[in-house]
Design a protein around this motif. Structure first.
Motif, PDB file in Angstrom:
ATOM      1  N   GLN A 240     -18.706 -27.999 -43.833  1.00 65.41           N
ATOM      2  CA  GLN A 240     -19.920 -28.313 -43.043  1.00 65.41           C
ATOM      3  C   GLN A 240     -21.021 -27.561 -43.362  1.00 65.41           C
ATOM      4  N   ALA A 241     -20.832 -26.216 -43.371  1.00 61.26           N
ATOM      5  CA  ALA A 241     -21.996 -25.359 -43.837  1.00 61.26           C
ATOM      6  C   ALA A 241     -22.733 -25.477 -45.222  1.00 61.26           C
ATOM      7  N   PHE A 242     -21.600 -25.664 -46.189  1.00 60.47           N
ATOM      8  CA  PHE A 242     -21.912 -25.942 -47.575  1.00 60.47           C
ATOM      9  C   PHE A 242     -22.632 -27.454 -47.645  1.00 60.47           C
ATOM     10  N   ALA A 243     -22.310 -28.413 -46.975  1.00 54.38           N
ATOM     11  CA  ALA A 243     -23.286 -29.637 -47.196  1.00 54.38           C
ATOM     12  C   ALA A 243     -24.656 -29.294 -46.563  1.00 54.38           C
ATOM     13  N   ILE A 244     -24.749 -28.683 -45.298  1.00 50.47           N
ATOM     14  CA  ILE A 244     -26.006 -28.603 -44.860  1.00 50.47           C
ATOM     15  C   ILE A 244     -26.840 -27.827 -45.439  1.00 50.47           C
ATOM     16  N   GLN A 245     -26.382 -26.712 -46.256  1.00 52.24           N
ATOM     17  CA  GLN A 245     -27.273 -25.956 -47.073  1.00 52.24           C
ATOM     18  C   GLN A 245     -27.667 -26.760 -48.161  1.00 52.24           C
ATOM     19  N   TRP A 246     -26.620 -27.554 -48.804  1.00 52.74           N
ATOM     20  CA  TRP A 246     -26.906 -28.228 -50.084  1.00 52.74           C
ATOM     21  C   TRP A 246     -28.129 -29.467 -49.944  1.00 52.74           C
ATOM     22  N   PHE A 247     -27.740 -30.006 -48.773  1.00 48.59           N
ATOM     23  CA  PHE A 247     -28.393 -31.399 -48.660  1.00 48.59           C
ATOM     24  C   PHE A 247     -29.617 -31.500 -47.626  1.00 48.59           C
ATOM     25  N   LEU A 248     -29.758 -30.467 -47.064  1.00 54.90           N
ATOM     26  CA  LEU A 248     -30.777 -30.648 -45.538  1.00 54.90           C
ATOM     27  C   LEU A 248     -32.006 -30.549 -46.462  1.00 54.90           C
ATOM     28  N   GLY A 249     -32.541 -29.772 -47.391  1.00 52.08           N
ATOM     29  CA  GLY A 249     -33.860 -29.667 -47.887  1.00 52.08           C
ATOM     30  C   GLY A 249     -34.066 -30.397 -48.957  1.00 52.08           C
ATOM     31  N   VAL A 250     -33.192 -31.160 -49.565  1.00 49.74           N
ATOM     32  CA  VAL A 250     -33.798 -32.210 -50.666  1.00 49.74           C
ATOM     33  C   VAL A 250     -34.709 -33.150 -50.643  1.00 49.74           C
ATOM     34  N   ASP A 251     -34.919 -33.717 -49.287  1.00 49.37           N
ATOM     35  CA  ASP A 251     -35.794 -34.701 -49.131  1.00 49.37           C
ATOM     36  C   ASP A 251     -37.222 -33.963 -49.371  1.00 49.37           C
ATOM     37  N   THR A 252     -37.329 -32.746 -48.857  1.00 53.13           N
ATOM     38  CA  THR A 252     -38.735 -32.094 -49.011  1.00 53.13           C
ATOM     39  C   THR A 252     -38.937 -31.972 -50.518  1.00 53.13           C
ATOM     40  N   LEU A 253     -37.963 -31.724 -51.463  1.00 52.60           N
ATOM     41  CA  LEU A 253     -38.041 -31.474 -52.782  1.00 52.60           C
ATOM     42  C   LEU A 253     -38.344 -32.928 -53.650  1.00 52.60           C
ATOM     43  N   TRP A 254     -37.849 -33.897 -53.090  1.00 49.87           N
ATOM     44  CA  TRP A 254     -38.154 -35.177 -53.563  1.00 49.87           C
ATOM     45  C   TRP A 254     -39.576 -35.607 -53.334  1.00 49.87           C
ATOM     46  N   ALA A 255     -39.967 -35.041 -51.927  1.00 51.90           N
ATOM     47  CA  ALA A 255     -41.317 -35.609 -51.762  1.00 51.90           C
ATOM     48  C   ALA A 255     -42.306 -34.586 -52.476  1.00 51.90           C
ATOM     49  N   LEU A 256     -42.017 -33.628 -52.990  1.00 50.13           N
ATOM     50  CA  LEU A 256     -42.831 -32.726 -53.953  1.00 50.13           C
ATOM     51  C   LEU A 256     -42.944 -33.465 -55.513  1.00 50.13           C
ATOM     52  N   CYS A 257     -41.782 -33.756 -55.786  1.00 48.33           N
ATOM     53  CA  CYS A 257     -41.693 -34.524 -57.089  1.00 48.33           C
ATOM     54  C   CYS A 257     -42.470 -35.765 -57.128  1.00 48.33           C
TER      55      CYS A 257
END
Length: 436
Positions: A82-99
């Motif tokens: 659970q901790a690994f999934a949250i750390q990996w996926f939680l902030g990806v949306d913001t990186l896509w917003a930047l791209c």
């Protein structure tokens, strides 16, 4: 940080977290299924939702585990996953917003086409998911005597434990804030450009207007020019010095506004895009009439001044995506800043807001996706309900072969046939006049 949440508060946040995660999972499944299988959804401006859905899916699976990870214990596989999934996926949306913001800059200020931007997407995909994956993987193996494992109970779920709290800012919130800041700067520049062109971009600021260029259609304007021959138009024995306005007029043409000789008559017909009308080789009038001159015209000034409507549409969806992203990250960022400023205090309101909005990222993305694809959603509903689409029903009528918009197809066909009949009628009139 001292945590003073009561069991009832924790239970309320856990229920909210799971309910919102279910809504997001339904939205994610809708995006994935329609983009891969549906008609009208696989347009370039929807690709960012498709790529971001994988991170939302991982985040919502972790959110559904909720407090079960904490109850299983820090050393359990469930807690670590659970901790690994949250750390990996939680902030990806913001990186896509930047791209996507960078793509908006390239499209509006550098003139990049959607096809050229599409060739960069694999790089964005690796950057967004790779940058988050590296620290998430490393944290699984870090374990010190003074602080223990990095992953551990963090109130609502297993994530970076309170003893490693600074890593939450360094490797997640800090990156998110920097990405949002740069994306915000780019979108401000783009918004300024949009505002300067607001008179041409009517409907751009209406989020429920799927296509702000709804009136901007590419039209085929057929300009048919016939050379006027006196010998073909005048009766035998007619005096050649007769005034031009006494001559027999060609049906479908307007009389000359002046008394001067009008050497040509022009009949202009505008219709939706259709195969060009070709004269048969045996047609005796084919040599007298030149080929149709095709003029592509945009019926709205929004697409003029070397503006690519596709780029504006891409920017518009990216704006909406960024707005939905802010709804998720503003409350959670406020909670994180409050925790940094007051490490010994606990705010149930801010923590509850975080539990409410973070799992909703996928649902918010699905709402924007559906709003910007309303026509495709409407066709999908008609197809499922049996009232239109490929099968045709009592309401929708017969659609075009292979599916599509029944009403629009009927209108296009009717207009095309009507214009074709008018054009053929005019040509038959000219041929009849020439024979006489």
């Amino acid at each position: 940080m001292a945590v003073t949440a009561t069991p009832s508060q924790v239970n309320a946040m856990m229920i909210t977290e799971r309910v919102t995660s279910i809504f997001s999972l339904l939205g994610i499944l809708f995006i994935l299924a329609t983009f891969l299988l549906g008609r009208g959804f696989d347009k370039p401006i929807n690709r960012l939702f498709f790529f971001a859905s994988f991170s939302n899916l991982g985040m919502n699976i972790a959110a559904l585990i909720a407090e079960d990870g904490v109850s299983a214990g820090q050393n359990s596989s469930l807690c670590q996953f659970q901790a690994f999934a949250i750390q990996w996926f939680l902030g990806v949306d913001t990186l896509w917003a930047l791209c996507m913001g960078f793509n908006v800059y390239l499209a509006l200020f550098r003139g990049w086409t959607s096809e050229r931007m599409r060739r960069q997407e694999w790089k964005y995909f690796l950057a967004c998911y790779g940058c988050s994956f590296i620290p998430a993987l490393v944290y699984l193996f870090v374990n010190t005597k003074s602080r223990g494992k990095i992953y551990g109970p963090a109130l609502l779920w297993c994530w970076v434990s309170p003893k490693w709290d600074f890593l939450r800012v360094a490797t997640l919130y800090g990156i998110v804030w920097v990405a949002l800041l740069f994306a915000w700067i780019i979108y401000l520049m783009a918004f300024r450009k949009v505002w300067n062109n607001r008179h041409q971009l009517q409907g751009f600021f209406n989020p429920f207007n799927e296509n702000p260029f709804e009136g901007t259609v590419t039209t085929e304007v057929d300009v048919t020019t016939y050379a006027r021959r006196d010998s073909a138009l005048k009766p035998a024995g007619h005096n050649t010095t007769t005034a031009p306005d006494a001559e027999l007029a060609i049906p479908g043409t307007e009389p000359a506004p002046t008394a001067g000789f009008d050497p040509y008559s022009v009949n202009v017909e505008a219709a939706p895009p259709a195969p060009p009308h070709r004269h048969h080789r045996s047609d005796p009038t084919a040599s007298a009439a030149p080929d149709l001159l095709r003029v592509r015209a945009l019926t709205r000034t929004a697409a003029l001044r070397e503006t690519n409507p596709e780029a504006w549409l891409y920017a518009r969806v990216a704006f909406l995506f960024f707005g939905a992203l802010l709804l998720s990250w503003v409350p959670s960022s406020a909670n994180r800043l409050y925790a940094l400023a007051h490490p010994a205090r606990y705010s149930f309101g801010l923590n509850y807001a975080e539990a409410l909005v973070l799992p909703l990222q996928g649902f918010c993305n699905a709402l924007v996706y559906a709003v910007t694809s309303r026509s495709a959603c409407r066709d999908l509903w008609r197809s499922v309900a049996g009232t239109g689409g490929g099968g045709g029903g009592a309401v929708g009528g017969k659609a075009a072969s292979g599916g599509g918009k029944a009403g629009d197809t009927r209108l296009v066909r009717f207009t095309g046939r009507r214009t074709s009949r008018r054009l053929e009628s005019d040509e038959s009139s000219v041929a009849s006049l020439r024979r006489h």
